[in-house]
Design an enzyme around this catalytic site. Structure first.
Site, short mmCIF file in Angstrom:
data_model
loop_
_atom_site.label_atom_id
_atom_site.label_comp_id
_atom_site.label_asym_id
_atom_site.label_seq_id
_atom_site.Cartn_x
_atom_site.Cartn_y
_atom_site.Cartn_z
N HIS C 14 0.85 -1.19 0.00
CA HIS C 14 0.00 0.00 0.00
C HIS C 14 0.89 1.24 0.00
O HIS C 14 2.12 1.16 0.09
CB HIS C 14 -0.99 0.01 1.17
CG HIS C 14 -0.49 0.57 2.45
ND1 HIS C 14 -1.22 1.44 3.22
CD2 HIS C 14 0.69 0.39 3.09
CE1 HIS C 14 -0.53 1.75 4.29
NE2 HIS C 14 0.61 1.13 4.25
N CYS C 33 5.77 7.06 4.10
CA CYS C 33 4.62 6.22 3.71
C CYS C 33 4.05 6.64 2.36
O CYS C 33 3.19 5.96 1.82
CB CYS C 33 3.51 6.28 4.76
SG CYS C 33 4.05 5.66 6.36
N HIS C 39 4.98 0.52 -0.18
CA HIS C 39 5.68 -0.42 0.70
C HIS C 39 4.66 -1.49 1.05
O HIS C 39 3.68 -1.66 0.32
CB HIS C 39 6.23 0.32 1.92
CG HIS C 39 5.21 0.99 2.74
ND1 HIS C 39 4.62 2.19 2.37
CD2 HIS C 39 4.60 0.63 3.90
CE1 HIS C 39 3.73 2.54 3.27
NE2 HIS C 39 3.69 1.61 4.21
N HIS C 41 3.09 -4.65 4.17
CA HIS C 41 3.02 -5.18 5.53
C HIS C 41 2.46 -6.60 5.53
O HIS C 41 1.76 -6.99 4.61
CB HIS C 41 2.08 -4.32 6.40
CG HIS C 41 2.47 -2.89 6.54
ND1 HIS C 41 3.57 -2.51 7.26
CD2 HIS C 41 1.92 -1.75 6.06
CE1 HIS C 41 3.67 -1.18 7.22
NE2 HIS C 41 2.69 -0.70 6.50
N ASP C 79 -5.05 -10.40 0.20
CA ASP C 79 -3.74 -11.04 0.32
C ASP C 79 -2.99 -11.02 -1.02
O ASP C 79 -3.54 -11.35 -2.06
CB ASP C 79 -3.91 -12.50 0.78
CG ASP C 79 -2.57 -13.12 1.13
OD1 ASP C 79 -1.70 -12.41 1.67
OD2 ASP C 79 -2.38 -14.32 0.85
N HIS C 80 -1.72 -10.63 -0.94
CA HIS C 80 -0.88 -10.55 -2.14
C HIS C 80 -1.47 -9.60 -3.18
O HIS C 80 -1.42 -9.88 -4.38
CB HIS C 80 -0.59 -11.96 -2.70
CG HIS C 80 0.46 -12.66 -1.89
ND1 HIS C 80 0.17 -13.25 -0.68
CD2 HIS C 80 1.81 -12.82 -2.08
CE1 HIS C 80 1.29 -13.76 -0.18
NE2 HIS C 80 2.28 -13.52 -1.00
N GLU C 126 -0.87 -3.30 11.38
CA GLU C 126 0.00 -3.38 10.20
C GLU C 126 1.42 -3.80 10.62
O GLU C 126 2.25 -4.08 9.78
CB GLU C 126 0.01 -2.06 9.40
CG GLU C 126 0.59 -0.90 10.12
CD GLU C 126 0.59 0.39 9.28
OE1 GLU C 126 -0.28 0.58 8.41
OE2 GLU C 126 1.47 1.23 9.53
#
Lengths: 137, 137, 137, 137, 137, 137
Positions: C14, C33, C39, C41, C79-80, C126
């Site tokens: 994100h 950020c 980046h 998490h 996810d992913h 996160e």
């Protein structure tokens, strides 16, 4: 043998995609890890070093110095970055845990020598359940 | 090789200060770890042992016995103590993780032999991010 | 009050960037950020629900059913993935923990009702050190 | 040497009881672990493997494949089972951590070879404080 | 209600000893926690705050700002210190978790207001198994 | 409100099976949790209590006393036992997390009153991802 270990964390995006494979092959090999938008992890890097045991200080290495090396060479370069696009020394590297671990071990060699220790083991985890370990003979 | 590992924890105060260094040198080397009042940690000690695999019991060592050795030799001596001043067998030792690990390994040698095993590896962590590891060849 | 909690994890990319702010303002507000490459998490989502306590089964909810809802509605979608670009129901949302938590709570409302429970609390972390919590009165 | 590690968990019941010992001896050796009704754990198994480093994919092994082997050979067989009575390949085995680790290492040999890697290390933990480690030379 | 939580850690020495009790009473009440040399912990402090949800940024509070407050007001003052002797704002306080939590909550009030949020909950853990929680109505 | 929390762990076997359901219904409702041989967990119980804040000692409760209550009333009764068959006060109870939490809260009421505190919250986790929470108004 006595080693000192220090762990640092960084949050980064990445995507598994090899330029030597077709899009179809990338999907087949990397599955959801190849999604174009990428994904990310909270990575944990543990570096284990050894060296002469200084009898006056009782230390192999001052953990503060070791931490500074890891901040400068790893965290400041990778944290809150996209490993595939934002990190000069990872350019062209398929950002698997294996490859990132090998690149980081190489990158840390000189800075660790400069504080009087050598790398014995490097653990790079992309989650609590997935990890690679590089051990030097 | 098959090893059995047991972890125990203890909460202790300590301060890094070497009698062979001047106050100025102590500050320069140990930084905030040299603050006169000291500081403290929840230490975690993991002891890994090996020995003959008893085919009747299926065990290398009864973890209960191993735990009793660690309670008696380590936890009862170090927990809720100041490592610099309250522990006879650490007197005169600069209480770095490296030194404490070496002293504990030496101290555990006979009691571990008495329950039929020998020390293969000892991990002493002063936090989740700082650790020393002692491995026997 | 008795609640049942289930935790699921997902790894996602994100980037914090608000279309209502200039690039300069985005940098000033979100700092690292806001790095364009983004980046990521390993997120942990914990959902706490309540409902009538079934005396025959002894359960408020079958954790397996609860897990299936979370897999279908959250993990399979996030996810992913890149939260900013790949998730239809997050389109146009600044992907702060606060916003993602609110969107997920809204999204889970009906599926949780369908298995006979209602959301009491939702924790979205996160990292081990950063978390938001949404509590329903 | 570079290894890749994957962790899986399973919840199982077991009881320490050796048919080669009398009831009295079982009690003396295994203590509360011999209670007839048994007890249980959330086990964590970490498997570390190595193999040729594929330069095209950057991987020693696709963690998804490794995970599938562990699900099929371990989790599906042991999770939510009684290790003493419900698992064909543990029949007659005293279910100490040592024995279970040895049996699992043997069981994983061929399936791991089939995905191109070999087992270097296996860690089996029955709690955060008790663990066995099997290392291959 | 939506809250944002941030965790910081600090390593400190302390000793439980009340000036209003005799030495004998101190021993009876505090047991090994009253050992004169003191002991120590890796403390974890989690602060949960709330405030208006800024729709432009999607945030209740910028976690970086929250972290800076915790570093300045807590970590820089308590880390690597003896809580009984080295911390001006704890002078005269029996350093139980309860008292330290109350003092920290009071100390954080203004700095949190200055970044636009108010304290909803404060968790102070001296180990993974011991914790106090302060909740504001 | 200020609460003090203490966590204890115990390893136990259990099986989900309701005498008010047919075998078929038990399978349908509880799935693999109904396997006749049972399974097990490392349970973690966290008890949060409140009471008057003693200004002399700085404590709401001496954690050592609280720990002794939990050892005597919970750990000594449940650890290394089968919850379905070996624990008198769980006889006839379907051993879901919900039911075990309710029984333990009831059981702890008087012993906690005897050390001057009352139960505010009880968390019972059967794994890191599954938990129930009981909160008293």
């Amino acid at each position: 043998m006595l080693t000192v270990s220090r762990t640092v964390c960084f949050s980064a995006a990445h995507r598994l995609h090899s330029p030597e494979l077709t899009d179809e092959q990338n999907c087949a090999v990397f599955g959801k890890c190849a999604t174009p938008g990428g994904h990310g992890h909270n990575y944990a890097l543990t570096v284990s070093v050894t060296g002469p045991h200084d009898l006056k200080t009782g230390m192999i290495v001052n953990v503060t110095l070791l931490h500074e090396v890891l901040l400068r060479e790893v965290v400041n370069e990778l944290d809150h970055r996209d490993l595939n696009t934002d990190v000069p020394f990872l350019r062209g590297v398929v950002t698997t845990m294996e490859n990132v671990a090998l690149v980081l071990a190489h990158r840390l060699e000189e800075p660790l020598a400069a504080i009087g220790v050598r790398l014995v083991r490097l653990d790079l985890a992309e989650s609590e359940r997935n990890k690679v370990t590089l051990e030097h003979a």
